[in-house]
Design a protein around this motif. Sequence first.
Motif, short mmCIF file in Angstrom:
data_model
loop_
_atom_site.label_atom_id
_atom_site.label_comp_id
_atom_site.label_asym_id
_atom_site.label_seq_id
_atom_site.Cartn_x
_atom_site.Cartn_y
_atom_site.Cartn_z
N ILE A 131 29.74 47.39 -10.24
CA ILE A 131 31.06 47.89 -10.62
C ILE A 131 30.95 49.37 -10.99
O ILE A 131 30.06 49.77 -11.73
CB ILE A 131 31.63 47.09 -11.82
CG1 ILE A 131 31.90 45.65 -11.38
CG2 ILE A 131 32.89 47.75 -12.38
CD1 ILE A 131 32.43 44.77 -12.48
N SER A 168 35.73 40.82 -14.26
CA SER A 168 35.95 41.31 -12.90
C SER A 168 34.84 40.82 -11.99
O SER A 168 33.72 40.57 -12.45
CB SER A 168 35.95 42.84 -12.89
OG SER A 168 37.10 43.34 -13.52
N THR A 172 33.80 45.76 -7.83
CA THR A 172 35.18 46.18 -8.04
C THR A 172 35.17 47.51 -8.80
O THR A 172 34.12 48.07 -9.08
CB THR A 172 35.97 45.13 -8.83
OG1 THR A 172 35.26 44.85 -10.05
CG2 THR A 172 36.14 43.84 -8.04
N ARG A 173 36.34 48.00 -9.12
CA ARG A 173 36.46 49.28 -9.84
C ARG A 173 37.09 49.06 -11.21
O ARG A 173 38.00 48.25 -11.35
CB ARG A 173 37.40 50.22 -9.08
CG ARG A 173 36.93 50.63 -7.71
CD ARG A 173 36.14 51.93 -7.82
NE ARG A 173 35.53 52.24 -6.54
CZ ARG A 173 34.43 51.65 -6.06
NH1 ARG A 173 33.82 50.72 -6.76
NH2 ARG A 173 33.93 51.98 -4.88
N ASP A 191 41.40 47.23 -14.75
CA ASP A 191 40.41 46.55 -13.89
C ASP A 191 41.09 45.82 -12.75
O ASP A 191 42.32 45.70 -12.70
CB ASP A 191 39.55 45.59 -14.74
CG ASP A 191 40.35 44.42 -15.30
OD1 ASP A 191 40.99 43.69 -14.53
OD2 ASP A 191 40.31 44.23 -16.55
N GLN A 192 40.26 45.35 -11.82
CA GLN A 192 40.76 44.58 -10.66
C GLN A 192 40.24 43.15 -10.78
O GLN A 192 39.89 42.53 -9.79
CB GLN A 192 40.25 45.21 -9.37
CG GLN A 192 40.62 46.66 -9.21
CD GLN A 192 39.89 47.33 -8.04
OE1 GLN A 192 38.72 47.04 -7.79
NE2 GLN A 192 40.58 48.21 -7.34
#
Length: 273
Positions: A131, A168, A172-173, A191-192
């Motif tokens: 991440i 997450s 992901t970012r 967050d995603q």
Amino acid sequence: SAQLTLDVRVARLRAQHVLLLIEDRTHARRVEEIRRDFVVNVSHELKTPVSGLTLLAEAMDEARDDSAAVHRFAARMQIETSRLARLVQEIVDLSRLQGDTALDEPVLVDVRACAREAVGHIQLLAADKGIVILTTLGDPTVPAEVYGDANLITTALRNLVENAVNYSGDDTRVSVTVQPGTDFVAVVVKDQGTGIPPAELDRIFERFYRVDAARSRRTGGTGLGLAIVKHVTSNHGGEVTVWSEPGQGSTFTVRLPAARPVPPDSPVIPGKI
Ligand code: ADP
């Protein structure tokens, strides 16, 4: 008829007084209930790592001739011990934040430095999951300062960033953005991840409340992180809000009252200089 209206008013006041008394008692009972629940929760949460440690110690004793197994058990004991230490620390932090003990004298705090430090603590954890944490601190010539306690603000932001990473998926970012303003300094942590069902949004700030207890425990969560965030922000005269959509991710925003700098061209008060 003047006497009558007076009687009516006296009766009304008495009724109000009785109502207040009842409200007071209901409130006291509620506080007592909350305290009892908290103690029950704390003992329940403490039992998990303590019984884990007991079992591991027994297993280690039985496996004493197998050095690889001893190492494995020792490593797991360390995990349980740090979980226990964290839980105790968070319980202490929370009771300090809720109690009557005054916090340290507020000082000028650079929110950018707190955000940077909070992200730094979580960087390894994030890297493990692939991440990337994007940190946007904004125009450095515009101050992002508040009055308060830098350690508490860092702790609160760290809890938010840590949750963003823990809830997450891999690769992901997460973004952390500091937005200085005239009235408020905001920090947005986005967050995603899994997101939070709408019905649970109100409850996640409660102590020990978790949407998915098993998932929280797996990542070493105590269920106290967001309760600490809420208390730190309210102690600073600010607020924390959340937007979330299951499957889309979550956005937590902390807003703290900005420290007002003295304008450079403010008039000199006669007699002061
Ligand atoms: P925990 O130690 O369990 O993470 P918190 O008080 O920090 O405790 O959060 C409470 C619960 O809110 C978590 O268990 C999780 O279910 C949910 N939660 C918090 N942050 C997020 C997030 N960024 N994405 C999804 N769920 C979250």
